[in-house]
Scaffold this active site. Structure first.
Site, PDB file in Angstrom:
ATOM      1  CE  LYS A 290      -3.296  -0.629  -5.637  1.00 41.31           C
ATOM      2  NZ  LYS A 290      -2.170   0.209  -5.177  1.00 41.31           N
ATOM      3  N   GLY A 291      -7.535  -4.590  -1.910  1.00 42.12           N
ATOM      4  CA  GLY A 291      -7.624  -5.287  -0.623  1.00 42.12           C
ATOM      5  C   GLY A 291      -8.108  -6.722  -0.696  1.00 42.12           C
TER       6      GLY A 291
ATOM      7  CG  ASP B 147     -10.534  -5.416   1.943  1.00 46.73           C
ATOM      8  OD1 ASP B 147     -11.657  -4.887   1.795  1.00 46.73           O
ATOM      9  OD2 ASP B 147      -9.479  -4.786   1.738  1.00 46.73           O
TER      10      ASP B 147
ATOM     11  CG  ASP C 136     -14.646   1.041   8.327  1.00 44.53           C
ATOM     12  OD1 ASP C 136     -15.431   1.782   8.922  1.00 44.53           O
ATOM     13  OD2 ASP C 136     -13.445   1.002   8.606  1.00 44.53           O
TER      14      ASP C 136
ATOM     15  CE  LYS D 116     -12.242  -1.677  10.937  1.00 42.50           C
ATOM     16  NZ  LYS D 116     -11.582  -0.409  10.570  1.00 42.50           N
TER      17      LYS D 116
ATOM     18  CG  PHE E 234      -6.577   1.368  10.233  1.00 42.57           C
ATOM     19  CD1 PHE E 234      -7.461   1.721   9.211  1.00 42.57           C
ATOM     20  CD2 PHE E 234      -5.280   1.019   9.901  1.00 42.57           C
ATOM     21  CE1 PHE E 234      -7.039   1.739   7.890  1.00 42.57           C
ATOM     22  CE2 PHE E 234      -4.846   1.035   8.579  1.00 42.57           C
ATOM     23  CZ  PHE E 234      -5.735   1.394   7.578  1.00 42.57           C
ATOM     24  CB  VAL E 235      -7.416  -4.501  11.008  1.00 45.04           C
ATOM     25  CG1 VAL E 235      -7.953  -4.621  12.418  1.00 45.04           C
ATOM     26  CG2 VAL E 235      -8.561  -4.487   9.983  1.00 45.04           C
TER      27      VAL E 235
ATOM     28  CG  ASP F  84      -3.490  -0.156   2.028  1.00 41.62           C
ATOM     29  OD1 ASP F  84      -4.710  -0.399   2.049  1.00 41.62           O
ATOM     30  OD2 ASP F  84      -3.020   0.963   1.739  1.00 41.62           O
TER      31      ASP F  84
END
Ligand code: XMP
Ligand code: MG
Length: 186
Positions: free
Chosen positions: A47-48, A104, A107, A135, A156-157, A163
């Site tokens: 969903k990001g 989004d 990582d 990142k 962590f953002v 979310d």
């Protein structure tokens, strides 16, 4: 929702609403140039990527199509399990299509590397990646996105689609969360 609305839950803003909008505008221009004369299918990763998809696509002054995939790599915590599972597949046949994955955050790279390989087996004309955030220090697998919005520290953002336990997606900017939030029971 703005940072001011949740001031005591947030440590600092990492990317502002204005910086996101400016960057999406710049990247949209590159995409218009790179895909000139080609059809374009944006594949959003649910969903990001919902906010990125909504705003990037509206910066694009050309026709495009959208489709969505849902994959799961994260549970409700803040560390990746490394397991990728398709929760919702594409509705579209991507054979001979120019596919741009809209994500989004990059990582460890596990999700996007897996997704790019998966879509590549379906006979598309091309598969490339747009990611709003990356990142660099967290990367475990080599993934080369064609478009990157911002390189950020390995923290962590949340916000702008991202979310923590399904909350904070509606924050307009991107921020780091106060550690108290992780340890709170809700
Ligand atoms: P990997 O490690 O596979 O991770 O590159 C990509 C997916 O993990 C989630 N993710 C995050 N979600 N804040 C979040 O809210 C973060 O800092 C973060 N880092 C990774 C995200 O769902 C992404 O698609
Ligand atoms: Mg998530």
């Amino acid at each position: 929702m703005k940072i001011q609305d949740i001031q005591n839950e947030v440590v600092r803003e990492v990317v502002s609403e204005q910086d996101i909008d400016n960057k999406l505008g710049e990247i949209a221009k590159l995409i218009e140039k790179d895909y000139e004369g080609k059809d374009l299918l944006l594949v959003g990763v649910l969903k990001g990527a919902v906010m990125c998809m909504a705003d990037l696509s509206r910066h694009l002054s050309r026709h495009l199509e959208m489709d969505w995939m849902a994959v799961s790599t994260y549970g409700h915590g803040t560390t990746s399990t490394g397991v990728v599972r398709i929760l919702k597949d594409l509705d579209t046949d991507i054979e001979n299509r120019h596919v741009l994955i809209v994500e989004d955050i990059l990582d460890s790279g596990l999700t996007l590397s897996w997704l790019k390989n998966n879509l590549s087996t379906r006979g598309p004309a091309s598969v490339e990646i747009f990611t709003l955030l990356r990142k660099p220090d967290a990367l475990k697998i080599h993934v080369e996105p064609k478009y990157v919005g911002f390189d950020i520290p390995n923290e962590f953002v949340i916000g702008y689609g991202l979310d923590y336990a399904e909350k904070y997606r509606n924050l307009r900017s991107i921020a780091t969360l106060h550690p108290d939030v992780y340890t709170q029971k809700s």
